[in-house]
Design a protein around this motif. Structure first.
Motif, PDB file in Angstrom:
ATOM      1  N   VAL A 163       0.866  -1.176   0.000  1.00 35.10           N
ATOM      2  CA  VAL A 163       0.000   0.000   0.000  1.00 35.10           C
ATOM      3  C   VAL A 163       0.901   1.223   0.000  1.00 35.10           C
ATOM      4  O   VAL A 163       1.868   1.292   0.764  1.00 35.10           O
TER       5      VAL A 163
ATOM      6  N   ILE B  72      -7.456  -4.066   3.294  1.00 36.84           N
ATOM      7  CA  ILE B  72      -8.159  -3.412   2.186  1.00 36.84           C
ATOM      8  C   ILE B  72      -9.542  -2.962   2.635  1.00 36.84           C
ATOM      9  O   ILE B  72      -9.979  -1.855   2.307  1.00 36.84           O
TER      10      ILE B  72
ATOM     11  N   ASP C   4     -10.510   0.889   2.483  1.00 35.70           N
ATOM     12  CA  ASP C   4     -11.651   1.316   1.672  1.00 35.70           C
ATOM     13  C   ASP C   4     -12.659   2.088   2.518  1.00 35.70           C
ATOM     14  O   ASP C   4     -13.166   3.136   2.094  1.00 35.70           O
TER      15      ASP C   4
ATOM     16  N   GLU D 134     -10.779   5.566   3.340  1.00 36.44           N
ATOM     17  CA  GLU D 134     -10.482   6.452   2.218  1.00 36.44           C
ATOM     18  C   GLU D 134     -11.712   6.788   1.375  1.00 36.44           C
ATOM     19  O   GLU D 134     -11.826   7.893   0.868  1.00 36.44           O
TER      20      GLU D 134
ATOM     21  N   TYR E  60     -12.163   9.630  -3.983  1.00 30.79           N
ATOM     22  CA  TYR E  60     -11.058   8.665  -4.010  1.00 30.79           C
ATOM     23  C   TYR E  60     -11.407   7.454  -4.861  1.00 30.79           C
ATOM     24  O   TYR E  60     -12.552   7.013  -4.899  1.00 30.79           O
TER      25      TYR E  60
ATOM     26  N   ARG F  83      -9.581   3.556  -5.651  1.00 32.69           N
ATOM     27  CA  ARG F  83      -8.488   2.618  -5.377  1.00 32.69           C
ATOM     28  C   ARG F  83      -7.918   2.113  -6.698  1.00 32.69           C
ATOM     29  O   ARG F  83      -8.644   1.653  -7.572  1.00 32.69           O
TER      30      ARG F  83
ATOM     31  N   THR G  77      -4.117   0.175  -8.460  1.00 32.45           N
ATOM     32  CA  THR G  77      -2.815  -0.462  -8.255  1.00 32.45           C
ATOM     33  C   THR G  77      -1.849   0.202  -9.220  1.00 32.45           C
ATOM     34  O   THR G  77      -2.081   0.231 -10.433  1.00 32.45           O
TER      35      THR G  77
ATOM     36  N   ILE H  49      -1.221  -0.627  -3.905  1.00 36.28           N
ATOM     37  CA  ILE H  49      -2.541  -0.006  -3.852  1.00 36.28           C
ATOM     38  C   ILE H  49      -2.343   1.455  -3.464  1.00 36.28           C
ATOM     39  O   ILE H  49      -1.604   1.768  -2.537  1.00 36.28           O
TER      40      ILE H  49
ATOM     41  N   TYR I 155      -4.725   5.333  -3.353  1.00 37.01           N
ATOM     42  CA  TYR I 155      -6.034   5.974  -3.499  1.00 37.01           C
ATOM     43  C   TYR I 155      -5.838   7.291  -4.240  1.00 37.01           C
ATOM     44  O   TYR I 155      -5.219   8.215  -3.733  1.00 37.01           O
TER      45      TYR I 155
END
Length: 182
Positions: free
Chosen positions: A5, A76, A80, A83, A89, A91, A93, A106, A108
């Protein structure tokens, strides 16, 4: 192996999740932007705060968190919920660099949100407060963390995205090795 992350705002100094370790990381092609109007964590409907997002362009130095396999789902879910509470936002990768190579992490992002006007900073800094505290505290803690970062000398500066009168500069002391939680 788990997942990684990328933290670039309050996740750097207040992750709120368990992890196996951290290291400085560089996200190329994205920059910090104070573009998220916070009406929950750092502001309210009458006086929205400002918190960080990631927008395309530039580069962003942050923190790479290593999440072990057994904590991925929980982490996660926690991220989630945290965020995605504020609007804007997404998400994703994204590829990041670190002192030992690269990783997919990951992050945001907030590419669709407009950048704030300088007057928005003044209003948010002076008066915005939400359940997690004041926008001013968020700005100061982020600035202090960036100032204390040790990053490789060949990386671009760790820009905090603030107007020049509020900006911070990180330390240039080489790189910090992966830290492990006790």
């Amino acid at each position: 192996m788990g997942v990684f992350v990328f933290g670039y705002g309050s996740l750097m100094w207040n992750p709120g999740f368990r992890h196996a370790g951290t290291r400085p990381a560089l996200l190329d092609g994205w920059r910090r932007a104070w573009c998220v109007r916070s009406t929950y964590y750092r502001g309210c409907e009458n006086t929205p705060g400002l918190v960080l997002g990631l927008k395309r362009g530039g580069s962003c130095v942050g923190v790479l968190f290593e999440i072990p396999d057994d904590l991925v789902s929980e982490t996660i879910g926690t991220l989630d919920a945290r965020e995605m509470r504020e609007c804007g936002y997404r998400r994703q990768t994204l590829p990041v660099l670190h002192a030992d190579g690269s990783a997919e992490a990951i992050a945001y992002t907030t590419d669709s949100l407009p950048d704030p006007h300088e007057a928005d900073f003044d209003i948010a800094y002076r008066g915005a407060k939400g359940i997690a505290g004041r926008t001013s505290e968020y700005i100061e803690r982020t600035r202090d963390f960036i100032k204390g970062m040790a990053i490789p000398a060949h990386w671009p500066p760790a820009q905090d995205g603030l107007p020049p009168r509020l900006t911070a500069v990180e330390k240039r002391t080489g790189f910090a090795p992966l830290s492990r939680e006790p």
